[in-house]
Design a protein around this motif. Structure first.
Motif, PDB file in Angstrom:
ATOM      1  N   UNK A 188       8.198 -14.935  14.757  1.00 17.12           N
ATOM      2  CA  UNK A 188       7.840 -14.926  13.628  1.00 17.12           C
ATOM      3  C   UNK A 188       8.725 -15.631  12.720  1.00 17.12           C
ATOM      4  N   UNK A 189       8.329 -16.475  11.805  1.00 16.87           N
ATOM      5  CA  UNK A 189       8.980 -17.881  11.531  1.00 16.87           C
ATOM      6  C   UNK A 189       8.712 -17.916  10.057  1.00 16.87           C
TER       7      UNK A 189
ATOM      8  N   UNK B  57       2.472 -23.685   4.970  1.00 14.87           N
ATOM      9  CA  UNK B  57       2.623 -23.596   6.510  1.00 14.87           C
ATOM     10  C   UNK B  57       1.715 -24.726   7.127  1.00 14.87           C
ATOM     11  N   UNK B  58       2.036 -24.979   8.323  1.00  8.67           N
ATOM     12  CA  UNK B  58       1.206 -26.027   9.068  1.00  8.67           C
ATOM     13  C   UNK B  58      -0.481 -25.539   9.559  1.00  8.67           C
ATOM     14  N   UNK B  59      -0.419 -24.213   9.362  1.00  7.50           N
ATOM     15  CA  UNK B  59      -1.733 -23.734   9.676  1.00  7.50           C
ATOM     16  C   UNK B  59      -2.526 -23.348   8.305  1.00  7.50           C
TER      17      UNK B  59
ATOM     18  N   UNK C 167      -4.145 -19.259  11.992  1.00  5.84           N
ATOM     19  CA  UNK C 167      -3.077 -18.180  12.077  1.00  5.84           C
ATOM     20  C   UNK C 167      -3.642 -17.139  11.570  1.00  5.84           C
ATOM     21  N   UNK C 168      -4.173 -16.375  12.334  1.00  2.00           N
ATOM     22  CA  UNK C 168      -5.059 -15.236  11.878  1.00  2.00           C
ATOM     23  C   UNK C 168      -4.052 -14.091  11.700  1.00  2.00           C
TER      24      UNK C 168
ATOM     25  N   UNK D 141       4.083 -17.936  15.330  1.00  2.00           N
ATOM     26  CA  UNK D 141       4.279 -19.264  15.946  1.00  2.00           C
ATOM     27  C   UNK D 141       4.600 -19.257  17.446  1.00  2.00           C
ATOM     28  N   UNK D 142       4.385 -20.306  18.306  1.00  2.54           N
ATOM     29  CA  UNK D 142       4.922 -20.245  19.659  1.00  2.54           C
ATOM     30  C   UNK D 142       5.717 -21.543  19.702  1.00  2.54           C
TER      31      UNK D 142
END
Length: 262
Positions: A21-22, A66-68, A87-88, A13-14
Protein backbone atom coordinates in the motif's frame (compact mmCIF):
# COMPACT_ATOMS: atom_id res chain seq x y z
CA UNK A 1 -5.38 22.35 19.11
CA UNK A 2 -3.65 19.29 17.58
CA UNK A 3 -3.05 19.26 13.86
CA UNK A 4 -6.11 18.04 11.97
CA UNK A 5 -5.89 14.74 10.11
CA UNK A 6 -6.46 14.05 6.44
CA UNK A 7 -6.91 10.75 4.62
CA UNK A 8 -4.95 9.88 1.47
CA UNK A 9 -6.09 6.77 -0.46
CA UNK A 10 -3.18 4.47 -1.25
CA UNK A 11 -2.19 2.75 -4.47
CA UNK A 12 -2.16 -1.04 -4.53
CA UNK A 13 1.30 -1.73 -5.94
CA UNK A 14 3.70 -4.61 -6.43
CA UNK A 15 7.44 -4.34 -5.79
CA UNK A 16 9.76 -7.34 -5.98
CA UNK A 17 6.77 -9.71 -6.15
CA UNK A 18 5.34 -8.29 -2.90
CA UNK A 19 2.16 -6.21 -2.79
CA UNK A 20 2.29 -2.85 -0.98
CA UNK A 21 0.00 0.00 0.00
CA UNK A 22 1.81 3.10 -1.22
CA UNK A 23 1.54 6.90 -1.53
CA UNK A 24 4.23 9.02 -3.15
CA UNK A 25 6.24 11.01 -0.63
CA UNK A 26 5.68 14.31 -2.46
CA UNK A 27 1.97 14.30 -1.52
CA UNK A 28 2.58 13.51 2.12
CA UNK A 29 5.31 16.15 2.39
CA UNK A 30 3.07 18.81 0.83
CA UNK A 31 0.26 17.92 3.21
CA UNK A 32 2.53 18.15 6.25
CA UNK A 33 4.66 21.14 5.21
CA UNK A 34 2.33 23.31 3.11
CA UNK A 35 -1.16 22.41 4.35
CA UNK A 36 0.16 21.87 7.91
CA UNK A 37 -1.95 18.79 8.56
CA UNK A 38 -1.28 15.20 9.61
CA UNK A 39 -1.64 12.61 6.86
CA UNK A 40 -2.94 9.06 7.25
CA UNK A 41 -2.83 6.52 4.42
CA UNK A 42 -6.05 4.60 3.68
CA UNK A 43 -5.39 1.11 2.26
CA UNK A 44 -6.68 0.46 -1.25
CA UNK A 45 -9.05 -2.50 -0.95
CA UNK A 46 -11.51 -4.01 -3.40
CA UNK A 47 -13.85 -4.42 -0.43
CA UNK A 48 -13.66 -4.20 3.34
CA UNK A 49 -13.13 -0.46 3.87
CA UNK A 50 -15.79 1.18 6.03
CA UNK A 51 -15.94 4.55 4.26
CA UNK A 52 -17.96 6.38 6.90
CA UNK A 53 -15.82 4.99 9.72
CA UNK A 54 -12.74 6.35 7.94
CA UNK A 55 -14.29 9.76 7.36
CA UNK A 56 -15.53 9.90 10.97
CA UNK A 57 -11.90 9.99 12.05
CA UNK A 58 -10.46 12.57 9.64
CA UNK A 59 -10.95 16.23 8.78
CA UNK A 60 -10.09 16.23 5.09
CA UNK A 61 -9.40 14.10 2.02
CA UNK A 62 -6.42 14.41 -0.33
CA UNK A 63 -6.77 12.30 -3.49
CA UNK A 64 -3.31 11.99 -5.01
CA UNK A 65 -1.94 11.34 -8.46
CA UNK A 66 -0.73 7.92 -9.51
CA UNK A 67 0.87 6.00 -12.35
CA UNK A 68 -2.40 4.07 -12.77
CA UNK A 69 -5.62 5.14 -14.51
CA UNK A 70 -9.28 4.86 -13.55
CA UNK A 71 -10.75 1.72 -15.09
CA UNK A 72 -12.86 2.69 -18.16
CA UNK A 73 -15.71 0.39 -17.12
CA UNK A 74 -16.48 2.91 -14.37
CA UNK A 75 -17.42 5.52 -16.96
CA UNK A 76 -19.10 3.25 -19.49
CA UNK A 77 -16.25 2.38 -21.83
CA UNK A 78 -14.42 -0.81 -22.73
CA UNK A 79 -10.91 -1.11 -21.36
CA UNK A 80 -8.03 -1.36 -23.82
CA UNK A 81 -4.61 -2.54 -22.73
CA UNK A 82 -3.19 0.83 -23.77
CA UNK A 83 -5.52 2.56 -21.28
CA UNK A 84 -3.67 0.99 -18.35
CA UNK A 85 -2.11 0.36 -16.00
CA UNK A 86 -5.16 0.02 -13.77
CA UNK A 87 -5.63 -0.18 -10.02
CA UNK A 88 -9.14 -1.42 -9.29
CA UNK A 89 -8.49 -1.49 -5.54
CA UNK A 90 -7.66 2.22 -5.65
CA UNK A 91 -10.83 2.83 -7.71
CA UNK A 92 -12.94 0.91 -5.18
CA UNK A 93 -11.48 2.98 -2.34
CA UNK A 94 -11.13 6.50 -3.72
CA UNK A 95 -14.43 6.90 -5.56
CA UNK A 96 -16.65 6.10 -2.53
CA UNK A 97 -14.45 8.29 -0.32
CA UNK A 98 -14.88 11.19 -2.76
CA UNK A 99 -18.66 10.85 -2.90
CA UNK A 100 -19.11 10.59 0.86
CA UNK A 101 -16.64 13.40 1.62
CA UNK A 102 -18.71 15.70 -0.58
CA UNK A 103 -21.96 14.52 1.02
CA UNK A 104 -20.53 15.13 4.48
CA UNK A 105 -18.98 18.53 3.65
CA UNK A 106 -15.46 17.26 4.35
CA UNK A 107 -12.81 19.37 2.56
CA UNK A 108 -11.16 17.69 -0.42
CA UNK A 109 -8.27 18.38 -2.78
CA UNK A 110 -7.92 16.02 -5.76
CA UNK A 111 -4.74 15.99 -7.88
CA UNK A 112 -3.99 14.44 -11.30
CA UNK A 113 -5.54 10.94 -11.07
CA UNK A 114 -7.58 12.48 -8.27
CA UNK A 115 -9.34 15.01 -10.52
CA UNK A 116 -10.13 12.18 -12.93
CA UNK A 117 -11.52 10.07 -10.07
CA UNK A 118 -13.57 13.06 -8.91
CA UNK A 119 -15.06 13.47 -12.40
CA UNK A 120 -15.86 9.76 -12.74
CA UNK A 121 -17.25 9.54 -9.18
CA UNK A 122 -19.81 12.23 -10.05
CA UNK A 123 -20.80 10.82 -13.45
CA UNK A 124 -18.27 12.24 -15.92
CA UNK A 125 -16.04 10.51 -18.48
CA UNK A 126 -12.36 10.53 -19.41
CA UNK A 127 -10.46 10.80 -22.68
CA UNK A 128 -7.38 8.59 -23.17
CA UNK A 129 -4.13 9.43 -24.99
CA UNK A 130 -5.23 13.02 -25.46
CA UNK A 131 -1.99 13.89 -27.28
CA UNK A 132 -3.38 11.93 -30.25
CA UNK A 133 -6.38 14.25 -30.57
CA UNK A 134 -6.14 17.02 -33.21
CA UNK A 135 -5.22 20.37 -31.69
CA UNK A 136 -4.27 18.92 -28.30
CA UNK A 137 -0.77 19.32 -26.96
CA UNK A 138 1.37 16.49 -25.64
CA UNK A 139 0.80 16.76 -21.89
CA UNK A 140 2.76 13.60 -21.08
CA UNK A 141 5.75 13.67 -18.78
CA UNK A 142 9.11 14.09 -20.52
CA UNK A 143 11.28 10.99 -20.70
CA UNK A 144 14.85 10.40 -19.53
CA UNK A 145 15.05 13.43 -17.25
CA UNK A 146 15.41 13.81 -13.48
CA UNK A 147 12.27 14.34 -11.40
CA UNK A 148 12.82 18.06 -10.82
CA UNK A 149 12.99 18.57 -14.58
CA UNK A 150 10.03 16.25 -15.12
CA UNK A 151 7.90 18.30 -12.71
CA UNK A 152 9.22 21.70 -13.81
CA UNK A 153 6.70 24.53 -14.06
CA UNK A 154 6.49 25.16 -17.79
CA UNK A 155 2.82 25.27 -18.90
CA UNK A 156 0.18 27.99 -18.71
CA UNK A 157 -3.38 27.43 -17.54
CA UNK A 158 -6.08 30.07 -17.41
CA UNK A 159 -8.09 30.36 -14.22
CA UNK A 160 -11.64 31.61 -14.67
CA UNK A 161 -12.69 34.88 -13.05
CA UNK A 162 -14.94 34.33 -10.03
CA UNK A 163 -14.02 30.65 -9.64
CA UNK A 164 -13.10 28.97 -6.37
CA UNK A 165 -9.45 28.65 -7.42
CA UNK A 166 -9.36 32.29 -8.55
CA UNK A 167 -10.16 33.18 -4.95
CA UNK A 168 -7.04 31.29 -3.88
CA UNK A 169 -4.39 31.94 -6.54
CA UNK A 170 -6.04 34.69 -8.59
CA UNK A 171 -7.69 34.66 -12.02
CA UNK A 172 -5.99 34.64 -15.40
CA UNK A 173 -2.78 32.95 -16.52
CA UNK A 174 -0.92 30.76 -14.03
CA UNK A 175 2.18 28.68 -14.75
CA UNK A 176 1.91 25.05 -13.62
CA UNK A 177 3.41 21.56 -14.06
CA UNK A 178 0.74 19.42 -15.72
CA UNK A 179 1.72 15.85 -16.66
CA UNK A 180 -0.94 13.45 -17.92
CA UNK A 181 -2.03 11.12 -20.73
CA UNK A 182 -5.72 11.29 -19.86
CA UNK A 183 -8.06 14.18 -19.17
CA UNK A 184 -11.69 14.98 -18.49
CA UNK A 185 -13.88 14.37 -21.55
CA UNK A 186 -17.49 14.93 -20.44
CA UNK A 187 -17.55 17.00 -17.27
CA UNK A 188 -19.72 15.57 -14.49
CA UNK A 189 -22.95 17.57 -14.00
CA UNK A 190 -21.96 18.58 -10.47
CA UNK A 191 -18.58 19.96 -11.53
CA UNK A 192 -17.69 23.47 -12.63
CA UNK A 193 -14.66 23.99 -14.88
CA UNK A 194 -12.26 26.35 -13.11
CA UNK A 195 -9.19 26.40 -15.36
CA UNK A 196 -8.18 25.25 -18.84
CA UNK A 197 -4.91 24.88 -20.75
CA UNK A 198 -4.25 26.86 -23.91
CA UNK A 199 -5.45 23.89 -25.98
CA UNK A 200 -8.74 23.72 -24.06
CA UNK A 201 -7.83 20.75 -21.86
CA UNK A 202 -9.64 20.96 -18.51
CA UNK A 203 -7.06 21.58 -15.81
CA UNK A 204 -9.17 22.34 -12.72
CA UNK A 205 -12.72 21.85 -11.45
CA UNK A 206 -14.77 22.45 -8.32
CA UNK A 207 -17.91 20.78 -6.99
CA UNK A 208 -20.80 23.17 -7.67
CA UNK A 209 -23.00 22.26 -4.71
CA UNK A 210 -20.23 21.45 -2.22
CA UNK A 211 -20.63 22.82 1.29
CA UNK A 212 -16.85 22.75 1.84
CA UNK A 213 -13.63 23.19 -0.16
CA UNK A 214 -13.86 20.60 -2.97
CA UNK A 215 -11.39 21.23 -5.78
CA UNK A 216 -9.58 19.10 -8.33
CA UNK A 217 -6.53 20.07 -10.38
CA UNK A 218 -4.87 18.17 -13.21
CA UNK A 219 -1.45 19.65 -12.47
CA UNK A 220 0.92 18.85 -9.58
CA UNK A 221 0.94 21.58 -6.90
CA UNK A 222 2.31 19.09 -4.39
CA UNK A 223 5.74 18.91 -6.02
CA UNK A 224 6.72 22.55 -5.45
CA UNK A 225 4.29 23.35 -2.62
CA UNK A 226 7.05 24.73 -0.41
CA UNK A 227 8.58 27.10 -2.98
CA UNK A 228 6.03 27.94 -5.72
CA UNK A 229 3.50 30.57 -4.66
CA UNK A 230 0.36 29.24 -6.47
CA UNK A 231 1.13 25.69 -5.34
CA UNK A 232 1.66 26.78 -1.75
CA UNK A 233 -1.52 28.89 -1.74
CA UNK A 234 -3.60 25.97 -3.01
CA UNK A 235 -2.35 23.65 -0.26
CA UNK A 236 -2.68 26.41 2.34
CA UNK A 237 -6.31 26.97 1.35
CA UNK A 238 -6.96 23.24 1.65
CA UNK A 239 -5.27 23.21 5.05
CA UNK A 240 -7.35 26.18 6.23
CA UNK A 241 -10.55 24.42 5.15
CA UNK A 242 -9.46 21.27 7.00
CA UNK A 243 -8.78 23.26 10.16
CA UNK A 244 -12.16 24.98 9.91
CA UNK A 245 -13.86 21.60 9.57
CA UNK A 246 -11.92 20.18 12.53
CA UNK A 247 -12.80 23.20 14.67
CA UNK A 248 -16.49 22.96 13.82
CA UNK A 249 -16.47 19.24 14.58
CA UNK A 250 -14.77 19.90 17.92
CA UNK A 251 -17.23 22.64 18.75
CA UNK A 252 -20.17 20.42 17.88
CA UNK A 253 -18.88 17.57 20.05
CA UNK A 254 -18.27 19.96 22.94
CA UNK A 255 -21.76 21.50 22.83
CA UNK A 256 -23.78 20.27 25.83
CA UNK A 257 -26.88 18.33 24.97
CA UNK A 258 -30.06 19.43 26.67
CA UNK A 259 -32.62 16.79 27.43
CA UNK A 260 -36.26 17.51 28.07
CA UNK A 261 -37.52 16.56 31.51
CA UNK A 262 -39.57 13.39 31.55
Amino acid sequence: MPRPIIAIPADFREFDSVTWQAVQQQYIRAAVKAAEVTALIVPALEDGNDIDAILDRVDGLLVSGSASNVHPSLYGKEARESDGPFDTARDATALPLIRRAIDRAIPMLAICRGIQELNVALGGTLASEIHEQPGTWDHRRPQNVDRDTMYSIRQSVFVKEGSCIAGVIGPGEVRVNSLHRQAIAETAPRLQVEAVAEDGTIEAVSVIDAKAFAVGVQWHPEYWAETDSPSRKLFAAFGDAVRDYAASKEQHSATPRHHEAV
